[in-house]
Design a protein around this motif. Structure first.
Motif, PDB file in Angstrom:
ATOM      1  N   LEU A 113      39.600  42.425  32.971  1.00 48.40           N
ATOM      2  CA  LEU A 113      40.281  42.341  34.273  1.00 48.40           C
ATOM      3  C   LEU A 113      39.330  42.618  35.440  1.00 48.40           C
ATOM      4  O   LEU A 113      39.576  42.182  36.570  1.00 48.40           O
ATOM      5  N   GLN A 129      38.252  40.192  38.382  1.00 49.14           N
ATOM      6  CA  GLN A 129      39.220  39.666  39.355  1.00 49.14           C
ATOM      7  C   GLN A 129      39.297  40.480  40.646  1.00 49.14           C
ATOM      8  O   GLN A 129      40.089  40.158  41.528  1.00 49.14           O
ATOM      9  N   PHE A 130      38.486  41.540  40.769  1.00 47.39           N
ATOM     10  CA  PHE A 130      38.611  42.436  41.927  1.00 47.39           C
ATOM     11  C   PHE A 130      37.317  42.493  42.729  1.00 47.39           C
ATOM     12  O   PHE A 130      36.225  42.287  42.204  1.00 47.39           O
TER      13      PHE A 130
END
Ligand code: VGL
Ligand code: ZN
Length: 199
Positions: A36, A39-40
């Motif tokens: 994840l 995605q930041f």
């Protein structure tokens, strides 16, 4: 422009199976959390980081056992098994966690007299860790939180962030809970009431 951060709470050995304060399934989230991160705009890791003999440890209170409650000057406090002692193996991040991707590692719980569940404030809900200033000076307004434990450190961090005006989402599938005495149900209610999005 508004930026986003992934806040990874306490993905440390002591909160994973065979750790001193093991959270069931804690290690299952490591790989998907790593995936994840891309995605930041920013990735922040928190690290529970207690001095030996910390006041949140049952072993520091004569006649008290882990998971009993005690009244501290700042309010009721759960007493824990000794865990995440500074520089111990248990305090290290899970070996598979992609720590290289982290922009910031924020340590908490280092004050011997006060526990610190939240990434933002110690358990007096007043003494800051500095994370708010870091995020604001980087113009980060949107936070996604994952990690351990959903009903303690993730919960306190998410509620504080929402209270500070951040847009907060907790990815429940990438968290695991301790769940003692209804703490998980209460945490989910509290987060909803604070305006946290539970995804
Ligand atoms: C935590 C209990 C004590 C957590 C940390 O990371 O949720 N829980 N210290
Ligand atoms: Zn702790």
């Amino acid at each position: 422009m508004s930026l986003s951060a992934l806040i990874v709470i306490d993905l440390q050995n002591d909160f994973c199976p065979s750790g001193a304060l093991a959270v069931a399934g804690g290690d299952e989230i490591v790989a998907p959390v790593n995936a994840l991160m891309a995605q930041f705009d920013a990735v922040v890791l928190t690290q529970d980081w207690h001095p030996a003999g910390h006041s949140s440890f049952a072993s520091s209170h004569k006649g008290k056992a882990p998971f009993e409650m005690i009244d501290m000057p700042y309010g009721p406090q759960v007493l824990w098994p000794d865990h995440c002692v500074q520089a111990s193996q248990g305090a290290q991040f899970h070996p598979q966690l992609d720590t290289a991707r982290a922009d910031l590692i924020i340590r908490k719980g280092y004050n011997p007299a006060i526990d610190s569940y939240s990434a933002f404030f110690e358990n007096d809900r007043a003494t800051p860790t500095g994370l708010e200033g870091y995020l604001r000076t980087r113009a980060i307004t949107r936070l996604t939180m994952v990690g351990l434990a959903l009903d303690f450190c993730v919960n306190y961090s998410a509620v504080d962030a929402a209270r500070l005006g951040f847009d907060v989402t907790v990815r429940q599938s990438l968290c695991r809970a301790i769940d003692m005495d209804g703490s998980l149900a209460a945490a989910l209610e509290g987060m909803k009431a604070a305006g946290v999005t539970l995804a």
